[in-house]
Structures are given as structure tokens and as C-alpha cells.
Scaffold this motif. Structure first.
Motif, mmCIF file in Angstrom:
data_model
loop_
_atom_site.group_PDB
_atom_site.id
_atom_site.type_symbol
_atom_site.label_atom_id
_atom_site.label_comp_id
_atom_site.label_asym_id
_atom_site.label_seq_id
_atom_site.Cartn_x
_atom_site.Cartn_y
_atom_site.Cartn_z
ATOM 1 N N PHE A 4 10.801 84.695 51.731
ATOM 2 C CA PHE A 4 10.801 84.276 53.124
ATOM 3 C C PHE A 4 11.502 82.931 53.273
ATOM 4 O O PHE A 4 11.536 82.114 52.345
ATOM 5 N N PHE A 5 12.092 82.714 54.458
ATOM 6 C CA PHE A 5 12.732 81.456 54.805
ATOM 7 C C PHE A 5 11.736 80.547 55.504
ATOM 8 O O PHE A 5 10.836 81.020 56.216
ATOM 9 N N CYS A 6 11.914 79.256 55.326
ATOM 10 C CA CYS A 6 11.084 78.278 56.000
ATOM 11 C C CYS A 6 11.964 77.127 56.473
ATOM 12 O O CYS A 6 12.781 76.604 55.716
ATOM 13 N N GLN A 7 11.813 76.768 57.751
ATOM 14 C CA GLN A 7 12.496 75.613 58.312
ATOM 15 C C GLN A 7 11.533 74.917 59.252
ATOM 16 O O GLN A 7 11.109 75.487 60.256
ATOM 17 N N GLY A 33 21.214 84.280 42.629
ATOM 18 C CA GLY A 33 21.360 82.915 43.127
ATOM 19 C C GLY A 33 20.388 82.585 44.240
ATOM 20 O O GLY A 33 19.581 83.397 44.670
ATOM 21 N N SER A 34 20.465 81.347 44.737
ATOM 22 C CA SER A 34 19.588 80.871 45.798
ATOM 23 C C SER A 34 20.109 81.300 47.161
ATOM 24 O O SER A 34 21.307 81.447 47.376
ATOM 25 N N LEU A 35 19.165 81.511 48.096
ATOM 26 C CA LEU A 35 19.538 81.871 49.459
ATOM 27 C C LEU A 35 19.456 80.673 50.406
ATOM 28 O O LEU A 35 19.662 80.829 51.611
ATOM 29 N N ASP A 36 19.166 79.492 49.880
ATOM 30 C CA ASP A 36 19.022 78.313 50.732
ATOM 31 C C ASP A 36 20.272 78.058 51.559
ATOM 32 O O ASP A 36 20.194 77.664 52.723
ATOM 33 N N GLU A 37 21.440 78.277 50.963
ATOM 34 C CA GLU A 37 22.697 77.968 51.650
ATOM 35 C C GLU A 37 23.301 79.172 52.359
ATOM 36 O O GLU A 37 24.379 79.070 52.932
ATOM 37 N N SER A 38 22.607 80.307 52.337
ATOM 38 C CA SER A 38 23.194 81.521 52.903
ATOM 39 C C SER A 38 23.332 81.462 54.412
ATOM 40 O O SER A 38 24.090 82.219 55.010
ATOM 41 N N VAL A 39 22.590 80.549 55.071
ATOM 42 C CA VAL A 39 22.680 80.446 56.531
ATOM 43 C C VAL A 39 23.669 79.368 56.962
ATOM 44 O O VAL A 39 23.893 79.180 58.162
ATOM 45 N N ASN A 40 24.272 78.678 56.025
ATOM 46 C CA ASN A 40 25.218 77.615 56.374
ATOM 47 C C ASN A 40 26.655 78.118 56.340
ATOM 48 O O ASN A 40 27.544 77.480 55.784
ATOM 49 N N PHE A 41 26.879 79.273 56.939
ATOM 50 C CA PHE A 41 28.201 79.895 56.854
ATOM 51 C C PHE A 41 29.234 79.209 57.731
ATOM 52 O O PHE A 41 30.422 79.458 57.588
ATOM 53 N N LEU A 42 28.818 78.365 58.667
ATOM 54 C CA LEU A 42 29.781 77.659 59.508
ATOM 55 C C LEU A 42 30.102 76.270 58.964
ATOM 56 O O LEU A 42 30.902 75.542 59.552
ATOM 57 N N GLY A 43 29.471 75.914 57.873
ATOM 58 C CA GLY A 43 29.713 74.596 57.293
ATOM 59 C C GLY A 43 29.087 73.464 58.075
ATOM 60 O O GLY A 43 29.512 72.317 57.960
ATOM 61 N N ARG A 44 28.072 73.775 58.891
ATOM 62 C CA ARG A 44 27.353 72.747 59.643
ATOM 63 C C ARG A 44 25.894 73.149 59.767
ATOM 64 O O ARG A 44 25.476 74.205 59.326
ATOM 65 N N ARG A 45 25.125 72.273 60.383
ATOM 66 C CA ARG A 45 23.697 72.519 60.481
ATOM 67 C C ARG A 45 23.396 73.748 61.333
ATOM 68 O O ARG A 45 23.974 73.927 62.392
ATOM 69 N N MET A 46 22.465 74.566 60.842
ATOM 70 C CA MET A 46 22.087 75.783 61.543
ATOM 71 C C MET A 46 20.571 75.817 61.691
ATOM 72 O O MET A 46 19.838 75.248 60.881
ATOM 73 N N TYR A 47 20.116 76.502 62.718
ATOM 74 C CA TYR A 47 18.684 76.638 62.959
ATOM 75 C C TYR A 47 18.320 78.117 63.030
ATOM 76 O O TYR A 47 18.954 78.886 63.754
ATOM 77 N N ILE A 48 17.301 78.509 62.279
ATOM 78 C CA ILE A 48 16.784 79.865 62.356
ATOM 79 C C ILE A 48 15.797 79.921 63.521
ATOM 80 O O ILE A 48 14.814 79.184 63.541
ATOM 81 N N VAL A 49 16.059 80.793 64.484
ATOM 82 C CA VAL A 49 15.166 80.898 65.633
ATOM 83 C C VAL A 49 14.342 82.181 65.623
ATOM 84 O O VAL A 49 13.329 82.276 66.325
ATOM 85 N N ALA A 50 14.764 83.179 64.845
ATOM 86 C CA ALA A 50 14.001 84.431 64.769
ATOM 87 C C ALA A 50 14.484 85.244 63.573
ATOM 88 O O ALA A 50 15.560 84.969 63.010
ATOM 89 N N CYS A 71 22.753 87.093 61.087
ATOM 90 C CA CYS A 71 23.160 86.875 59.693
ATOM 91 C C CYS A 71 22.350 87.757 58.750
ATOM 92 O O CYS A 71 21.133 87.906 58.910
ATOM 93 N N ASN A 72 23.052 88.334 57.774
ATOM 94 C CA ASN A 72 22.406 89.007 56.653
ATOM 95 C C ASN A 72 22.448 88.033 55.478
ATOM 96 O O ASN A 72 23.505 87.836 54.871
ATOM 97 N N PRO A 73 21.332 87.380 55.141
ATOM 98 C CA PRO A 73 21.370 86.344 54.107
ATOM 99 C C PRO A 73 21.661 86.875 52.707
ATOM 100 O O PRO A 73 22.105 86.110 51.848
ATOM 101 N N VAL A 74 21.411 88.154 52.482
ATOM 102 C CA VAL A 74 21.653 88.722 51.151
ATOM 103 C C VAL A 74 23.144 88.923 50.925
ATOM 104 O O VAL A 74 23.703 88.526 49.897
ATOM 105 N N THR A 75 23.829 89.544 51.895
ATOM 106 C CA THR A 75 25.262 89.774 51.763
ATOM 107 C C THR A 75 26.090 88.586 52.231
ATOM 108 O O THR A 75 27.297 88.544 52.022
ATOM 109 N N ARG A 76 25.395 87.644 52.933
ATOM 110 C CA ARG A 76 26.041 86.449 53.494
ATOM 111 C C ARG A 76 27.091 86.809 54.547
ATOM 112 O O ARG A 76 28.034 86.059 54.778
ATOM 113 N N GLN A 77 26.898 87.937 55.174
ATOM 114 C CA GLN A 77 27.753 88.344 56.290
ATOM 115 C C GLN A 77 27.084 87.950 57.594
ATOM 116 O O GLN A 77 25.854 87.879 57.688
ATOM 117 N N HIS A 78 27.906 87.701 58.610
ATOM 118 C CA HIS A 78 27.351 87.350 59.910
ATOM 119 C C HIS A 78 28.275 87.839 61.013
ATOM 120 O O HIS A 78 29.454 88.135 60.783
#
Length: 266
Positions: A4-7, A33-50, A71-78
Motif C-alpha cells: 500500500f501507498f502512504c502519503q 524495485g521500489s515503488l516510491d518513485e513510481s508516481v513521480n512520472f512528471l519529474g515534480r511533486r505529485m499527490y495521491i488523492v484516490a 497511474c499504474n504504479p507497477v507498470t509505471r504507465q499513466h
């Protein structure tokens, strides 16, 4: 469940890092590998809202949510959700439902629902709620103004949690600090709130709402103990019936209870 993700949501901090926690050592072997950076696909700060079915709904600007990403954090596609230019909603409570009909084809269908949060120094009595929704099948936003049968109270935006919980049979759920749950029935297009019983609000300092196996759960926590209730009545019933499932110390939690607790976090 792999993990699970936590922010954290702390108003005195501009941004909190995203962290991913594996549910077990075996789960960590499934993902490379780690999924911590999988949501930073735009190269800037991101917020998980749901989140829904392993997919994340992400925004760049938490205060003015206009542009969303799925975003699919496993495939890192968005993919980028079209911006609703005509929107008058800036602060919003957001819900997200993602369906995967055929995992082999990697095809998803998703719905985003949001309603406007009030701008006021005091809680407001609302007789109308504006709902905006997006469907990936139509690739378009729609807006409806719902006149409420019974006016409801909404808190000042800086106090409200409005954590998106999930969807049961087309009904989206949110929690407003500790005492009220908001519901939006996307099938019958109606919006209402229900206050929790007093015994479910006292004795704890944090609270969570979550969905597990198609049922709605509420957890009340203090520093050492957690109590969990399950909604026994139909999700659309205005006479909610809650049943206490368990009350125990954290160090005595069962694996099932821990899985419930994890599902409450983004």
C-alpha cells in the motif's frame, strides 16, 4: 494485496513524500524495485488523492485540482485526464472507481467523481451540492447540481479530511473529520450524509473509513488500541446499522485486521 501507498496530509507541511510499503517479504519479491518513485512520472511533486483496484488517481496541485492523472504504479504507465475548463470547483472531495475487465489486455475503465467543498470560516448548511464526474468511456466531464432533500452541514475546507474511501454498488463514500460520512449514489443521483453513533466517535484520536470484500468498515484508533465496526445495513439505507467486529491492542492484531487497516490508507 502486494502492499500500500502512504502519503501524509499535514496542513503545516507543503508536501509529504510518497512511500510504498510491501505487505510481506514475499510480496516484495513480486515487484522489481521500489515503488516510491513510481508516481513521480512528471519529474515534480505529485499527490495521491484516490486509489482503486491497484490504480492511483494523482494531481500536481492539491489546492486547485484541475488536472488529474491515472497511474499504474507497477507498470509505471499513466494517462492524462482531460481538464474540465468550465469547472467552478477548486477545492474538491474526490472519488475514483477503476474497473479492469480483462487484465490480459490491460484495458481499464474508470470514473472520477468530485463535489465542491465550502469556502468559509465556519461549517455551512448546504441545500445544494455540485457534482462533477468524468467517465473514460465518454472521455468527457459532466456537471449536475443536486438539490438536497435534507440540508447537510459541511465543514470549512481546512478542517475537512474528505478521504476518498471507495465505491460500493455505485455509491461513493467520504468521511468528514470524525462524525459524518457523505454518500453519493451515482446510479440514482442523490447525495446525503449520516452521522456516526456517539460510541463510534469517543475514546480515539484518529479514525479511518475503508472498504474490504465489498463491505464498509470504520476504525477508531488511539495510541495502543483499534476498534473496527462493519456496516451491516444496505449502503443506500438512511438508517445505518453498525456492528462492532473487533477491539484489540495493536500488538495483538490479526493479519485480517491489519489488511483492513492498510486498506484505509492511500
Amino acid at each position: 494485496m502486494v502492499g500500500f501507498f502512504c502519503q501524509a496530509r499535514e496542513f503545516d507541511k507543503e508536501y509529504s513524500e510518497v512511500r510504498f510499503f510491501f505487505s510481506s517479504r514475499k510480496s516484495s519479491e513480486v515487484i522489481d524495485g521500489s515503488l516510491d518513485e513510481s508516481v513521480n512520472f512528471l519529474g515534480r511533486r505529485m499527490y495521491i488523492v484516490a486509489s482503486s483496484n491497484g490504480f492511483l488517481l494523482i494531481v500536481v496541485d492539491l489546492e486547485n485540482q484541475r488536472a488529474y492523472y491515472v497511474c499504474n504504479p507497477v507498470t509505471r504507465q499513466h494517462l492524462t485526464v482531460p481538464v474540465t475548463r468550465a469547472s467552478s470547483i477548486s477545492r474538491a472531495a474526490v472519488g475514483f472507481l477503476c474497473k479492469v475487465d480483462d487484465p490480459e489486455k490491460d484495458v481499464i475503465y474508470f470514473t472520477i467523481v468530485r463535489y465542491a467543498l465550502p469556502w468559509s470560516d465556519e461549517p455551512l448548511i448546504m441545500s445544494m451540492v455540485k457534482i462533477e464526474s468524468f467517465s473514460s468511456e465518454t472521455n468527457a466531464w459532466t456537471t449536475i447540481n443536486l438539490k438536497l432533500d435534507v440540508p447537510l452541514r459541511m465543514w470549512y475546507v481546512n478542517r475537512i479530511q474528505s478521504k476518498p474511501v471507495g465505491v460500493i454498488d455505485g455509491v461513493f463514500c467520504w468521511i468528514d473529520h470524525s462524525e459524518t460520512i457523505f454518500y453519493y449514489d451515482s446510479v440514482n443521483r442523490c447525495f446525503w450524509d449520516l452521522e456516526l453513533p456517539l460510541e463510534m466517535m469517543i475514546g480515539g484520536d484518529t479514525w479511518f473509513l475503508g472498504i474490504s470484500d465489498g463491505a464498509l468498515y470504520y476504525a477508531l484508533c488511539d495510541k495502543a488500541e483499534i476498534t473496527v465496526w462493519c456496516l451491516e445495513s444496505n449502503i443506500r439505507s438512511r438508517d445505518a446499522v453498525w456492528v462492532q467486529e473487533i477491539c484489540c491492542e495493536f500488538n495483538r492484531c490479526t493479519p485480517k485486521l491489519l489488511s483492513w487497516f492498510r486498506s484505509f490508507w492511500l
